[in-house]
Scaffold this motif. Structure first.
Motif, short mmCIF file in Angstrom:
data_model
loop_
_atom_site.label_atom_id
_atom_site.label_comp_id
_atom_site.label_asym_id
_atom_site.label_seq_id
_atom_site.Cartn_x
_atom_site.Cartn_y
_atom_site.Cartn_z
N ALA A 73 12.26 5.96 11.79
CA ALA A 73 11.45 4.81 12.14
C ALA A 73 11.63 3.42 11.69
N ALA A 74 12.52 3.36 10.47
CA ALA A 74 12.86 1.99 10.07
C ALA A 74 13.84 1.61 11.28
N LEU A 75 14.73 2.35 11.41
CA LEU A 75 15.86 2.05 12.65
C LEU A 75 15.24 1.57 13.73
N HIS A 115 0.91 -1.12 -0.06
CA HIS A 115 0.05 -0.14 -0.04
C HIS A 115 0.88 1.17 0.03
N PRO A 116 0.61 2.42 -0.96
CA PRO A 116 1.44 3.39 -0.90
C PRO A 116 1.45 4.21 0.39
N HIS A 117 0.55 4.17 1.22
CA HIS A 117 0.88 4.91 2.72
C HIS A 117 1.91 3.85 3.41
N ARG A 118 1.63 2.69 3.32
CA ARG A 118 2.70 1.66 4.10
C ARG A 118 4.12 1.80 3.88
N ILE A 119 4.25 2.20 2.27
CA ILE A 119 5.61 2.28 1.77
C ILE A 119 6.10 3.59 2.34
N GLY A 120 5.19 4.76 2.27
CA GLY A 120 5.56 6.02 2.78
C GLY A 120 6.09 5.93 4.37
N ASP A 121 5.49 5.20 5.11
CA ASP A 121 5.67 4.88 6.56
C ASP A 121 7.02 4.17 6.60
N ALA A 122 7.33 3.36 5.98
CA ALA A 122 8.70 2.49 5.83
C ALA A 122 9.57 3.28 5.42
N GLU A 123 9.57 4.22 4.56
CA GLU A 123 10.95 5.06 4.17
C GLU A 123 11.02 5.99 4.88
#
Length: 304
Positions: free
Chosen positions: A120-122, A108-116
């Motif tokens: 937050a990823a670290l 989902h494009p919103h989930r992609i944005g969150d994970a980028e």
């Protein structure tokens, strides 16, 4: 933008007789039109993109493979109007593919944005149990110098990495740090003394790990040096990988690891990052891993 990866998946789905519509959400040419309706006018129906060959109707869409839409360009507008127009495209017609009922998104494009978001990823990677290199994100030159002295050798990396071109990581010495970092936020990380790299591609519930031997600090800079080998992933890493994907609501992820010792030892794997829209197709020919088939299986099955 040229991207051969979707073509492989589309060809496989066509071979299976699965109907496919391909479009670029950032394309504003006459080849793509969009209309969406909501409320009393349509009793809640949503519209969708239409290409010259076929419409993508909301009802039958079982899955959407979201790659890397082009940025909308408005060369005939001044910078302020172009910025406003781009925002309208992203939030308006660009939002239609993000609101399809009963659709499996990869991702989902919103989930992609969150994970980028790298911070937050670290944080998520640490919480999931990955081994991480010492890292600092800062715009204070003095903190950068202190970090280099404590954890050198150190590399500088972009927090937000553009799709093209590849921007290699760069070595940093304490004496080289001037006032430049104060201009914006930067990421500095201890350079890992590695023996190889590993790209782990997760497609649904299938995990494909490839060891990359290149002899380079950054393997992305010269693919001609590479040798590849499919390898198993230690069980603790499998659990951490799946936990990370659940955290961000992803069904696909391309993880990068630095390998510091034997591949069978989980503590030899150092997490570098996870790309929610990462490349994988170049790894299939030299390894024989059926990643195209796995992605086609996931899209054909659908169901979020």
């Amino acid at each position: 933008m040229q991207d051969p990866t979707p073509d492989l998946v589309i060809a496989e789905l066509h071979h299976r007789g699965v109907p496919v519509v391909q479009f670029d959400a950032g394309d504003l040419s006459a080849t793509l039109s969009r209309t969406a309706r909501a409320g009393a006018v349509s009793a809640g129906r949503r519209g969708s993109p239409r290409t010259p060959t076929r419409p993508a109707r909301p009802g039958p869409i079982r899955a959407l493979y979201c790659r890397r839409p082009a940025a909308s360009a408005f060369p005939h507008l001044d910078s302020q109007d172009a910025s406003v127009a781009a925002a309208q495209v992203r939030r308006g017609p660009g939002g239609v593919p993000a609101s399809l009922p009963g659709c499996l998104y990869v991702n989902h494009p919103h989930r992609i944005g969150d994970a980028e978001y790298k911070p937050a990823a670290l944080a998520a990677a640490a919480a999931c149990g990955f081994r991480l290199p010492p890292t600092v994100i800062t715009n204070e030159p003095d903190r950068v110098r202190a970090f280099v002295r404590a954890h050198g050798p150190v590399t500088h990396q972009l927090i937000s990495v553009p799709t093209h071109p590849t921007v290699p990581v760069a070595a940093v010495a304490a004496g080289e740090v001037d006032r430049s970092p104060s201009g914006t936020t930067h990421l500095f990380q201890q350079r890992i003394d590695k023996v190889a790299d590993v790209r782990v591609t997760v497609i649904g519930d299938r995990i494909f790990a490839v060891r990359i031997d290149s002899g380079l600090p950054d393997w992305r800079t010269d693919h001609s040096t590479h040798t590849y080998a499919a390898i198993p992933v230690p069980d603790p890493l499998v659990r951490a990988i799946l936990a990370y994907l659940r955290h961000f609501g992803l069904v696909f992820g391309a993880f990068d690891f630095a390998l510091t010792g034997p591949a069978h030892a989980a503590d030899s794997w150092v997490w570098i990052e996870c790309h929610p829209s990462g490349q994988w197709s170049w790894l299939e020919p030299p390894t024989g891993l059926p990643m195209t088939s796995a992605l086609a299986d996931l899209l054909e099955r659908g169901t979020p």
